[in-house]
Scaffold this active site. Structure first.
Site, PDB file in Angstrom:
ATOM      1  CE1 TYR A 161      -3.745   2.332   0.782  1.00  0.00           C
ATOM      2  CE2 TYR A 161      -2.111   3.297   2.594  1.00  0.00           C
ATOM      3  CZ  TYR A 161      -3.208   3.325   2.047  1.00  0.00           C
ATOM      4  OH  TYR A 161      -4.081   4.435   2.244  1.00  0.00           O
TER       5      TYR A 161
ATOM      6  CE  LYS B 291      -3.444   5.138  -1.018  1.00  0.00           C
ATOM      7  NZ  LYS B 291      -4.690   5.984  -1.896  1.00  0.00           N
TER       8      LYS B 291
END
Length: 252
Positions: A159, A163
């Site tokens: 993740y 990002k």
């Protein structure tokens, strides 16, 4: 500023039926914008759309789309322009950060899904909408990133990597579609959304003591930053990464 600072604008919000997306949808509508609410679950989008119409009188359209599906973004964009004739604000908010027991047990399928929803989908949708904005009256694109991009932990590496890539896309698209299109990102910290129901709140409360504000955020506390980046108040702001994180980034 006027309470209707977005009057006459059209906003598309992915991941818009719950959590931070829901709050931004409501905030944009209350500021005068018509909204398109996008998520995988059409019934949830329709429920919020009905609430928007009843509470604000703004137009609200529900649309189901999997943000990790490259080809599906074309249909989303076509529907938005068919319904409204324009898009002034795009918020790439859809995201996922599944739990895993250890890094070596992350499957290729899980890794690919995280990258698809958090990075591939926003790239494709921004490319499509940004091009139309640049050829038209311009607009504002807001990517919902995370402080994990700069403060990763072993529990969120795929993740965080996605990002971090989204932050790079923010800066690159700002160059590609300027001067008529502004592209910025909000790096969100921990918010008490539906995801937080799976947290160990005692551990969270202890960890929050290291944050300057000593707490997690309430979902509606994202709205001020989103309204700033969506509207004319940020007319000289593009390629920016704005932390809304209780001060976590400020702490070494």
């Amino acid at each position: 500023m006027s309470n209707l600072q977005l009057e006459g604008k059209v906003a598309v919000v992915t991941g818009g039926s719950r959590g931070l997306g829901r709050e931004m949808v409501l905030g944009f509508a209350e500021a005068g914008a018509d909204v398109m609410i996008v998520s995988r679950k059409l019934d949830s989008c329709e429920e919020l759309a009905a609430q928007v119409r009843e509470s604000t009188g703004r137009r609200a359209v529900a649309f189901a789309c999997h943000m990790g599906d490259w080809a599906a973004q074309d249909g989303l964009v076509e529907r938005a322009y068919e319904e409204f004739g324009r898009v002034d604000i795009l918020v790439n908010n859809a995201g996922m950060s599944p739990l895993y027991s250890s890094l070596d047990e992350i499957s290729e399928d899980l890794y690919d899904k995280v990258m698809a929803v958090n990075l591939k989908g926003p790239f494709r949708l921004t490319a499509l909408v940004g091009k139309r904005m640049a050829e038209g009256d311009g607009g504002s694109i807001i990517n919902i990133s995370s402080i994990a991009a700069e403060r990763p932990t072993p529990g969120d590496l795929p993740y965080a990597a996605a990002k971090s890539g989204l932050n790079i896309l923010t800066k690159g698209f700002a160059q590609a579609y300027g001067p008529k299109v502004r592209v910025n990102a909000i790096m969100a910290g921990p918010f008490l959304t539906d995801i937080s129901k799976a947290w160990d709140m005692d551990q969270v409360a202890e960890r929050m003591q290291a944050y300057p504000l000593r707490r997690a955020g309430n979902p509606n506390e994202i709205v001020g930053a989103a309204l700033y980046l969506a509207g004319d108040a940020s007319s000289y702001t593009t390629g920016a990464l704005l932390p809304v994180d209780g001060g976590r980034i400020a702490k070494a």
